[in-house]
Structures are given as structure tokens and as C-alpha cells.
Design a protein around this motif. Structure first.
Motif, PDB file in Angstrom:
ATOM      1  N   HIS A   2       0.848  -1.188   0.000  1.00  0.00           N
ATOM      2  CA  HIS A   2       0.000   0.000   0.000  1.00  0.00           C
ATOM      3  C   HIS A   2       0.882   1.236   0.000  1.00  0.00           C
ATOM      4  O   HIS A   2       1.815   1.344   0.769  1.00  0.00           O
ATOM      5  N   THR A   3       0.614   2.171  -0.894  1.00  0.00           N
ATOM      6  CA  THR A   3       1.387   3.406  -0.935  1.00  0.00           C
ATOM      7  C   THR A   3       0.512   4.571  -0.520  1.00  0.00           C
ATOM      8  O   THR A   3      -0.712   4.499  -0.561  1.00  0.00           O
ATOM      9  N   THR A   4       1.153   5.660  -0.158  1.00  0.00           N
ATOM     10  CA  THR A   4       0.411   6.827   0.292  1.00  0.00           C
ATOM     11  C   THR A   4      -0.272   7.546  -0.854  1.00  0.00           C
ATOM     12  O   THR A   4      -1.287   8.174  -0.670  1.00  0.00           O
ATOM     13  N   PHE A  48       6.199   0.090   4.786  1.00  0.00           N
ATOM     14  CA  PHE A  48       6.987  -1.120   4.581  1.00  0.00           C
ATOM     15  C   PHE A  48       6.077  -2.331   4.478  1.00  0.00           C
ATOM     16  O   PHE A  48       4.922  -2.303   4.880  1.00  0.00           O
ATOM     17  N   GLU A  49       6.657  -3.403   3.936  1.00  0.00           N
ATOM     18  CA  GLU A  49       5.982  -4.690   3.875  1.00  0.00           C
ATOM     19  C   GLU A  49       7.010  -5.763   4.227  1.00  0.00           C
ATOM     20  O   GLU A  49       8.116  -5.782   3.676  1.00  0.00           O
ATOM     21  N   VAL A  50       6.661  -6.647   5.142  1.00  0.00           N
ATOM     22  CA  VAL A  50       7.511  -7.794   5.444  1.00  0.00           C
ATOM     23  C   VAL A  50       7.213  -8.833   4.368  1.00  0.00           C
ATOM     24  O   VAL A  50       6.084  -9.294   4.240  1.00  0.00           O
ATOM     25  N   GLU A  65      15.211 -24.120  20.551  1.00  0.00           N
ATOM     26  CA  GLU A  65      14.592 -22.791  20.621  1.00  0.00           C
ATOM     27  C   GLU A  65      15.122 -21.882  19.532  1.00  0.00           C
ATOM     28  O   GLU A  65      16.201 -22.104  18.981  1.00  0.00           O
ATOM     29  N   VAL A  66      14.331 -20.873  19.232  1.00  0.00           N
ATOM     30  CA  VAL A  66      14.722 -19.863  18.245  1.00  0.00           C
ATOM     31  C   VAL A  66      15.762 -18.950  18.875  1.00  0.00           C
ATOM     32  O   VAL A  66      15.574 -18.445  19.979  1.00  0.00           O
ATOM     33  N   THR A  67      16.870 -18.760  18.158  1.00  0.00           N
ATOM     34  CA  THR A  67      17.912 -17.860  18.658  1.00  0.00           C
ATOM     35  C   THR A  67      17.998 -16.568  17.855  1.00  0.00           C
ATOM     36  O   THR A  67      18.443 -15.556  18.372  1.00  0.00           O
ATOM     37  N   ILE A  68      17.576 -16.589  16.604  1.00  0.00           N
ATOM     38  CA  ILE A  68      17.585 -15.385  15.766  1.00  0.00           C
ATOM     39  C   ILE A  68      16.284 -15.326  14.975  1.00  0.00           C
ATOM     40  O   ILE A  68      15.875 -16.314  14.356  1.00  0.00           O
ATOM     41  N   PHE A  69      15.642 -14.171  15.003  1.00  0.00           N
ATOM     42  CA  PHE A  69      14.453 -13.876  14.199  1.00  0.00           C
ATOM     43  C   PHE A  69      14.897 -12.938  13.082  1.00  0.00           C
ATOM     44  O   PHE A  69      15.530 -11.914  13.355  1.00  0.00           O
ATOM     45  N   GLN A  70      14.571 -13.260  11.826  1.00  0.00           N
ATOM     46  CA  GLN A  70      14.955 -12.419  10.697  1.00  0.00           C
ATOM     47  C   GLN A  70      13.736 -12.069   9.858  1.00  0.00           C
ATOM     48  O   GLN A  70      12.832 -12.889   9.697  1.00  0.00           O
ATOM     49  N   VAL A  71      13.751 -10.850   9.324  1.00  0.00           N
ATOM     50  CA  VAL A  71      12.710 -10.411   8.391  1.00  0.00           C
ATOM     51  C   VAL A  71      13.377  -9.795   7.171  1.00  0.00           C
ATOM     52  O   VAL A  71      14.424  -9.166   7.268  1.00  0.00           O
ATOM     53  N   VAL A  72      12.776 -10.044   6.019  1.00  0.00           N
ATOM     54  CA  VAL A  72      13.138  -9.338   4.794  1.00  0.00           C
ATOM     55  C   VAL A  72      12.007  -8.356   4.545  1.00  0.00           C
ATOM     56  O   VAL A  72      10.835  -8.737   4.537  1.00  0.00           O
ATOM     57  N   MET A  73      12.366  -7.085   4.386  1.00  0.00           N
ATOM     58  CA  MET A  73      11.367  -6.021   4.257  1.00  0.00           C
ATOM     59  C   MET A  73      11.591  -5.218   2.988  1.00  0.00           C
ATOM     60  O   MET A  73      12.723  -4.922   2.635  1.00  0.00           O
ATOM     61  N   ASP A  74      10.498  -4.875   2.305  1.00  0.00           N
ATOM     62  CA  ASP A  74      10.521  -3.884   1.235  1.00  0.00           C
ATOM     63  C   ASP A  74      10.006  -2.586   1.843  1.00  0.00           C
ATOM     64  O   ASP A  74       8.895  -2.546   2.388  1.00  0.00           O
ATOM     65  N   ALA A  76       9.276   1.514   1.204  1.00  0.00           N
ATOM     66  CA  ALA A  76       9.058   2.541   0.179  1.00  0.00           C
ATOM     67  C   ALA A  76       9.517   3.890   0.697  1.00  0.00           C
ATOM     68  O   ALA A  76       9.294   4.235   1.854  1.00  0.00           O
ATOM     69  N   GLY A  77      10.160   4.636  -0.198  1.00  0.00           N
ATOM     70  CA  GLY A  77      10.601   5.982   0.162  1.00  0.00           C
ATOM     71  C   GLY A  77      10.478   6.933  -1.002  1.00  0.00           C
ATOM     72  O   GLY A  77      10.643   6.551  -2.168  1.00  0.00           O
ATOM     73  N   LYS A  78      10.142   8.167  -0.693  1.00  0.00           N
ATOM     74  CA  LYS A  78      10.061   9.240  -1.681  1.00  0.00           C
ATOM     75  C   LYS A  78      11.337  10.057  -1.596  1.00  0.00           C
ATOM     76  O   LYS A  78      11.908  10.210  -0.520  1.00  0.00           O
ATOM     77  N   HIS A  79      11.781  10.588  -2.727  1.00  0.00           N
ATOM     78  CA  HIS A  79      12.928  11.497  -2.685  1.00  0.00           C
ATOM     79  C   HIS A  79      12.515  12.765  -1.956  1.00  0.00           C
ATOM     80  O   HIS A  79      11.418  13.289  -2.165  1.00  0.00           O
ATOM     81  N   LYS A  80      13.366  13.244  -1.072  1.00  0.00           N
ATOM     82  CA  LYS A  80      13.031  14.410  -0.244  1.00  0.00           C
ATOM     83  C   LYS A  80      12.675  15.612  -1.072  1.00  0.00           C
ATOM     84  O   LYS A  80      11.745  16.343  -0.754  1.00  0.00           O
ATOM     85  N   HIS A  81      13.365  15.850  -2.195  1.00  0.00           N
ATOM     86  CA  HIS A  81      13.036  17.014  -3.024  1.00  0.00           C
ATOM     87  C   HIS A  81      11.661  16.893  -3.633  1.00  0.00           C
ATOM     88  O   HIS A  81      10.984  17.892  -3.856  1.00  0.00           O
ATOM     89  N   ASP A  82      11.174  15.659  -3.901  1.00  0.00           N
ATOM     90  CA  ASP A  82       9.811  15.461  -4.402  1.00  0.00           C
ATOM     91  C   ASP A  82       8.783  15.739  -3.318  1.00  0.00           C
ATOM     92  O   ASP A  82       7.699  16.222  -3.572  1.00  0.00           O
ATOM     93  N   HIS A  83       9.145  15.409  -2.061  1.00  0.00           N
ATOM     94  CA  HIS A  83       8.250  15.578  -0.931  1.00  0.00           C
ATOM     95  C   HIS A  83       8.000  17.052  -0.633  1.00  0.00           C
ATOM     96  O   HIS A  83       6.945  17.445  -0.175  1.00  0.00           O
ATOM     97  N   ASP A  84       8.986  17.899  -0.924  1.00  0.00           N
ATOM     98  CA  ASP A  84       8.887  19.323  -0.614  1.00  0.00           C
ATOM     99  C   ASP A  84       7.979  20.086  -1.573  1.00  0.00           C
ATOM    100  O   ASP A  84       7.585  21.194  -1.305  1.00  0.00           O
ATOM    101  N   HIS A  85       7.629  19.480  -2.704  1.00  0.00           N
ATOM    102  CA  HIS A  85       6.781  20.195  -3.686  1.00  0.00           C
ATOM    103  C   HIS A  85       5.324  20.000  -3.398  1.00  0.00           C
ATOM    104  O   HIS A  85       4.836  19.097  -2.897  1.00  0.00           O
TER     105      HIS A  85
END
Length: 85
Positions: A2-4, A48-50, A65-74, A76-85
Motif C-alpha cells: 500500500h502506498t500513500t 513497509f511490507e515484510v 529454541e529460536v535464537t535469531i528472528f529475521q525479516v526481509v522487508m521492502d 518505500a521511500g520518496k525522494h526528499k526534493h519530491d516531498h517538498d513540492h
């Protein structure tokens, strides 16, 4: 993911994060990684999305027992200069 704003240009960053406590903490650690260092300074992250959850098991004669929990995440980010407009 989902995007903004579906018409807005966003970059997707894929990260692997881990925790020795929980998947939730692995996600929080991943989000914190985004602002450490200089790699992503031009982006303002929005959501983000896991996409994968995995872990490492310690198994010996007396315990399993579980010793390490790992996630792969995507993330999303906007370029800051795009955000300012």
C-alpha cells in the motif's frame, strides 16, 4: 504494498534485519537501519511490507529454541526534493 499516493514516484529498498528477541523487534531494527549511515539520506520513508520471515534454531540434547528472528522487508521511500513540492 500500500502506498500513500499511487501516482507518486517511490523507490523500494529491500533490507534484511534481525533480532535475538522477536520478529517485531527485527522489524523495528530494520526501520532504524534506514537512517543509519549515508546510504538513503535522499529518501523519506513512508511504509513497509515484510516479504519474508525466517529464523535460526538452536537445537541440542536438552533444548530446541529460536535464537535469531529475521525479516526481509521492502520499504518505500520518496525522494526528499519530491516531498517538498
Amino acid at each position: 504494498m500500500h502506498t500513500t499516493n499511487s501516482n507518486e514516484h517511490q523507490d523500494i529498498i529491500r533490507i534484511l534485519a534481525s533480532s535475538d528477541k522477536s520478529f517485531d523487534e527485527a522489524v523495528q531494527n530494520g526501520v532504524r537501519q534506514l537512517v543509519s549511515g549515508h546510504h538513503h539520506q535522499s529518501l523519506r520513508f513512508t511504509n513497509f511490507e515484510v516479504v519474508q520471515m525466517q529464523g535460526i534454531i538452536q537445537h541440542d540434547d536438552n533444548r530446541c529454541e529460536v535464537t535469531i528472528f529475521q525479516v526481509v522487508m521492502d520499504v518505500a521511500g520518496k525522494h526528499k526534493h519530491d516531498h517538498d513540492h
